[in-house]
Design a protein around this motif. Structure first.
Motif, short mmCIF file in Angstrom:
data_model
loop_
_atom_site.label_atom_id
_atom_site.label_comp_id
_atom_site.label_asym_id
_atom_site.label_seq_id
_atom_site.Cartn_x
_atom_site.Cartn_y
_atom_site.Cartn_z
N VAL A 110 0.84 -1.21 0.00
CA VAL A 110 0.00 0.00 0.00
C VAL A 110 0.87 1.25 0.00
CG1 VAL A 110 -1.59 1.35 1.42
CG2 VAL A 110 -2.03 -1.07 1.03
N VAL A 111 1.91 1.27 0.81
CA VAL A 111 2.79 2.43 0.85
C VAL A 111 3.51 2.62 -0.48
CG1 VAL A 111 4.88 3.38 1.91
CG2 VAL A 111 3.12 2.33 3.35
N ALA A 112 4.00 1.52 -1.07
CA ALA A 112 4.72 1.61 -2.34
C ALA A 112 3.82 2.13 -3.45
CB ALA A 112 5.30 0.25 -2.72
N MET A 113 2.60 1.60 -3.55
CA MET A 113 1.68 2.05 -4.59
C MET A 113 1.21 3.48 -4.36
SD MET A 113 1.71 -0.46 -6.65
CE MET A 113 3.40 -0.73 -6.06
N MET A 134 -8.11 18.05 0.97
CA MET A 134 -9.28 17.18 1.13
C MET A 134 -9.66 16.52 -0.20
SD MET A 134 -13.10 18.19 2.48
CE MET A 134 -13.55 19.11 1.00
N PHE A 135 -9.70 17.30 -1.26
CA PHE A 135 -10.13 16.75 -2.54
C PHE A 135 -9.02 15.97 -3.23
CE2 PHE A 135 -13.05 20.52 -2.29
CZ PHE A 135 -14.20 19.78 -2.12
N CYS A 136 -7.77 16.30 -2.94
CA CYS A 136 -6.66 15.68 -3.65
C CYS A 136 -6.15 14.42 -2.96
CB CYS A 136 -5.51 16.70 -3.78
SG CYS A 136 -4.08 16.09 -4.68
N VAL A 137 -6.11 14.42 -1.63
CA VAL A 137 -5.43 13.36 -0.89
C VAL A 137 -6.39 12.44 -0.13
CG1 VAL A 137 -3.71 12.88 0.90
CG2 VAL A 137 -3.39 14.81 -0.67
N ILE A 138 -7.40 13.02 0.51
CA ILE A 138 -8.25 12.25 1.42
C ILE A 138 -8.94 11.06 0.75
CG2 ILE A 138 -10.31 12.37 2.87
CD1 ILE A 138 -7.82 13.52 4.16
N PRO A 139 -9.49 11.18 -0.48
CA PRO A 139 -10.13 9.99 -1.06
C PRO A 139 -9.20 8.79 -1.16
CG PRO A 139 -10.75 11.95 -2.30
CD PRO A 139 -9.68 12.37 -1.34
N TRP A 140 -7.93 9.01 -1.52
CA TRP A 140 -6.98 7.91 -1.62
C TRP A 140 -6.68 7.32 -0.24
CZ3 TRP A 140 -5.24 5.09 -5.55
CH2 TRP A 140 -4.13 4.27 -5.35
N LEU A 141 -6.44 8.19 0.74
CA LEU A 141 -6.15 7.70 2.08
C LEU A 141 -7.35 6.95 2.66
CD1 LEU A 141 -4.25 10.74 3.66
CD2 LEU A 141 -3.31 8.72 2.50
N LYS A 142 -8.53 7.41 2.35
CA LYS A 142 -9.73 6.80 2.91
C LYS A 142 -10.02 5.44 2.29
CE LYS A 142 -14.67 7.68 3.62
NZ LYS A 142 -15.78 8.66 3.44
N ASN A 167 -6.99 3.05 4.11
CA ASN A 167 -7.65 2.73 5.38
C ASN A 167 -8.75 1.67 5.29
OD1 ASN A 167 -6.16 4.47 7.01
ND2 ASN A 167 -7.44 6.22 6.48
N THR A 168 -9.51 1.65 4.22
CA THR A 168 -10.67 0.74 4.16
C THR A 168 -10.67 -0.02 2.84
OG1 THR A 168 -12.06 2.52 3.27
CG2 THR A 168 -12.08 2.20 5.66
N ASN A 169 -9.58 -0.72 2.57
CA ASN A 169 -9.44 -1.42 1.29
C ASN A 169 -9.78 -2.90 1.48
OD1 ASN A 169 -8.65 -2.54 -1.15
ND2 ASN A 169 -6.95 -1.09 -1.38
N PRO A 170 -10.95 -3.34 1.06
CA PRO A 170 -11.34 -4.74 1.26
C PRO A 170 -10.56 -5.70 0.37
CG PRO A 170 -12.99 -3.62 -0.06
CD PRO A 170 -12.01 -2.56 0.37
N PHE A 171 -9.95 -5.21 -0.71
CA PHE A 171 -9.17 -6.07 -1.59
C PHE A 171 -7.82 -6.46 -0.97
CE2 PHE A 171 -11.92 -3.71 -4.53
CZ PHE A 171 -12.45 -4.74 -5.28
N VAL A 172 -7.30 -5.61 -0.09
CA VAL A 172 -5.95 -5.80 0.45
C VAL A 172 -5.98 -6.27 1.90
CG1 VAL A 172 -3.76 -4.65 0.96
CG2 VAL A 172 -5.01 -4.07 -1.13
N TYR A 173 -6.90 -5.71 2.70
CA TYR A 173 -6.88 -5.98 4.14
C TYR A 173 -8.09 -6.79 4.59
CZ TYR A 173 -3.22 -2.43 4.54
OH TYR A 173 -2.05 -1.72 4.42
N PRO A 174 -7.91 -7.62 5.63
CA PRO A 174 -9.06 -8.27 6.27
C PRO A 174 -9.72 -7.29 7.23
CG PRO A 174 -7.03 -8.99 7.33
CD PRO A 174 -6.63 -8.08 6.19
N LEU A 175 -10.68 -6.54 6.73
CA LEU A 175 -11.26 -5.44 7.51
C LEU A 175 -12.10 -5.98 8.67
CD1 LEU A 175 -12.43 -3.03 4.65
CD2 LEU A 175 -10.26 -3.04 5.91
N GLU A 176 -12.00 -5.28 9.78
CA GLU A 176 -12.83 -5.53 10.95
C GLU A 176 -13.31 -4.19 11.48
OE1 GLU A 176 -11.21 -8.32 13.84
OE2 GLU A 176 -9.65 -8.84 12.39
N GLU A 177 -14.23 -4.26 12.41
CA GLU A 177 -14.80 -3.05 12.99
C GLU A 177 -14.20 -2.83 14.38
OE1 GLU A 177 -19.21 -1.35 12.71
OE2 GLU A 177 -19.01 -2.98 14.14
#
Length: 317
Positions: free
Chosen positions: A78-81, A220-228, A232-242
């Motif tokens: 995630v950091v590299a990409m 907010m418009f440039c960076v936050i969507p990618w970080l979010k 932070n909430t990538n179901p393809f990469v991480y086993p998300l939990e609450e």
């Protein structure tokens, strides 16, 4: 209990009238449907909250969350990409957005100049406000085009990098489970309400200043969507939990409810707070602005802005 009907939440006559009505409106708790409408909840969110309460979760403290060292490989990917995509995109888009957003914020400052020395909320029914919204919309069109293009690039890169990782590691079942974790939080109230956004930027600009506000909204418009979505909430990469987080840091037993409401209204809700309040808030690491919803009870929520980070220099929505 206090009646949570739209009237006390949207009265345009200021905090004192709100406090009087809050004291007078002692009645039965709202129905489930009324509560959902007031809070912008979907049926899935409501059911999820009820199921969580049934588990006996201790909501007085934050949930423990140990570090999973097994995810270090996913973190490195995630950091590299992010460095590969987000850094060059930000170098191009961020300064462009700052330049394009400055005229909009200048118009907002002019609108603030037409308000009183200390204005609790904006009257959205006046001719001057209609003119402000119209002018702001026209001036914001170039920035809006850049924002949409930036978001489309973000989504394209998000799906490309995410699907590549998911296919390479064959995590399709994990993706299905992670998607189930996200499902209750989808389909909420829309945030694409330009008139509401233009009201929100008034209070944010007053608190943060013209150039810092431009930096905030561009970030907010440039960076936050990618970080979010990707980080932070990538179901393809991480086993998300609450994880439950408790945001109340003190008991607040040393202050009355009325004084608490008055203080929060000055610091958070008021569109044009006193200069001393704006100066103090601008130095904080977390500086929210939650304007009141429009009167009439049609939409009981509103767009809001939260600046966070070192001296509130970074934005959130």
């Amino acid at each position: 209990s206090i009646c949570l009907c739209p009237d006390p939440c949207t009265v345009p006559c200021g905090t004192q009238q709100f406090l009087r009505r809050r004291t007078m409106l002692r009645c039965a708790a709202p129905t489930v449907g009324e509560s959902m409408r007031l809070h912008g909840e979907t049926p899935e969110v409501r059911r999820h909250a009820e199921r969580s309460l049934e588990t006996g979760m201790d909501t007085s403290v934050s949930q423990e969350w140990p570090v999973d060292e097994a995810l270090s490989g996913a973190d490195r990917y995630v950091v590299a990409m992010s460095c590969l995509y987000l850094v060059p995109k930000t170098l191009v888009v961020f300064p462009l957005l700052v330049v394009l957003l400055l005229p909009l914020l200048l118009v907002a400052r002019c609108r603030l100049g037409l308000l009183g020395a200390s204005s609790f909320e904006v009257d959205r029914c006046t001719r001057s406000h209609c003119i402000y919204v119209t002018v702001a919309f026209v001036i914001s069109l170039p920035a809006l085009v850049v924002i949409i293009v930036s978001y489309l690039f973000d989504m394209g890169a998000y799906y490309f990098f995410s699907l590549v990782y998911c296919a390479a590691t064959w995590r399709w079942e994990q993706y299905r489970q992670s998607s189930c974790v996200l499902r209750p939080y989808k389909g909420g109230p829309t945030i694409v309400l330009m008139g509401d956004f233009f009201v929100c930027i008034l209070g944010a600009t007053w608190r943060q200043g013209l150039f810092r506000a431009a930096f905030m909204f561009a970030s907010m418009f440039c960076v936050i969507p990618w970080l979010k979505y990707f980080v932070n909430t990538n179901p393809f990469v991480y086993p998300l939990e609450e994880r439950f987080m408790q945001q109340i840091s003190t008991s607040m037993q040393d202050i009355s409810l009325d004084d608490l409401v008055l203080g929060l209204d000055d610091i958070i809700v008021s569109t044009k707070a006193g200069p001393e309040v704006a100066t103090a808030v601008n130095s904080w690491d977390f500086a929210p602005h939650y304007p009141r919803p429009p009167p009439g009870g049609g939409m009981p929520w509103a767009s809001r802005a939260r600046a966070f980070g070192a001296n509130a220099a970074r934005p959130s929505t």
